[in-house]
Design an enzyme around this catalytic site. Structure first.
Site: not given
Ligand code: 13P
Length: 238
Positions: A90, A159
């Protein structure tokens, strides 16, 4: 379709248990065939076998069974909760907690040795995005260094860092472009999107042909809202 909630550093043991009970009840009484995963903070982990519809996972672990690693937990501790499902890579761990690609690859290899299900996160920062698509792809490919992309219990979550927690999701056409390229490399490995997913944008995101689910932060913290997201995902015909 995978719909996953990453609690990050939110919820306590008490509120996570209430959340999970409510979520189980919703899934028990609805016709949902999505793969639902929840990643609470480590202090709020509960026994995974208490839940029949939700897969409980760990946001973090150190790649050891046990030993002298102050502040960390290994497979011995996760095993006590029957956890076989983890997040790795992450951006908050890469950037804020300074995890290197080398440590991430070690964690990945350890999780794989244990046969755990992995959501492996990748995503570019804003300055790389501003340099254009080739810079983005070069950055994303570098985040696969040392990672066995053929592992059968792998899902990848794209992400973009600039879209996480900002309320500004990537544009659908940009998610589509990157997801198609990633998917052409990933083959059958599920590809998730994460970054300010909410009940307004979820349906268009998961309607994309290369999107197999979502990893949600803020919008999943409230259980009623997460159930709403699950229902929206369920209603999208693919
Ligand atoms: P948000 O949905 O708060 O933008 O976070 C996404 C995330 O990092 C999930 O791992």
């Amino acid at each position: 379709m995978i719909v996953a909630a990453n609690f990050k550093t939110n919820h306590t043991r008490e509120t996570a248990a209430i959340y999970l009970d409510a979520l189980e009840l919703f899934l028990d009484t609805s016709f949902i065939d999505c793969d639902i995963r929840v990643y609470p903070p480590l202090t709020a982990l509960l026994r995974a076998d208490l839940y029949s519809h939700v897969k409980l996972g760990a946001q973090n672990f150190y790649p050891v069974v046990s030993g002298a690693y102050t502040g960390e937990i290994g497979s011995h501790q996760l095993g006590e909760f029957g956890i076989k499902n983890v997040l790795i890579g992450h951006s908050e761990r890469r950037v804020t907690l300074k995890e290197t690609q080398d440590l991430i690859a070690q964690k990945y290899a350890f999780a794989k040795e244990n046969g755990w299900e992995i959501i492996y996160c990748i995503g570019e920062p804003k300055d790389v995005r501003e340099q254009g698509i080739s810079a983005v792809l070069e950055y994303l490919w570098s985040e696969f260094d040392g990672i066995d992309m053929d592992y059968e219990r792998l899902s990848v979550a794209y992400e973009p860092i600039w879209a996480i927690g900002t309320g500004v999701s990537a544009k659908i056409k940009d998610i589509d472009e990157i997801s198609n390229i990633l998917k052409s490399k990933l083959g059958n490995t599920p590809l998730l999107y994460g970054g300010s997913v909410n009940s307004e944008n979820l349906s268009s995101i998961i309607s994309l042909s290369s999107c197999d689910g979502v990893l949600v932060g803020n919008a999943a913290l409230d259980v009623a809202n997460f159930c709403k997201l699950i229902q929206i995902a369920q209603n999208v015909k693919k």
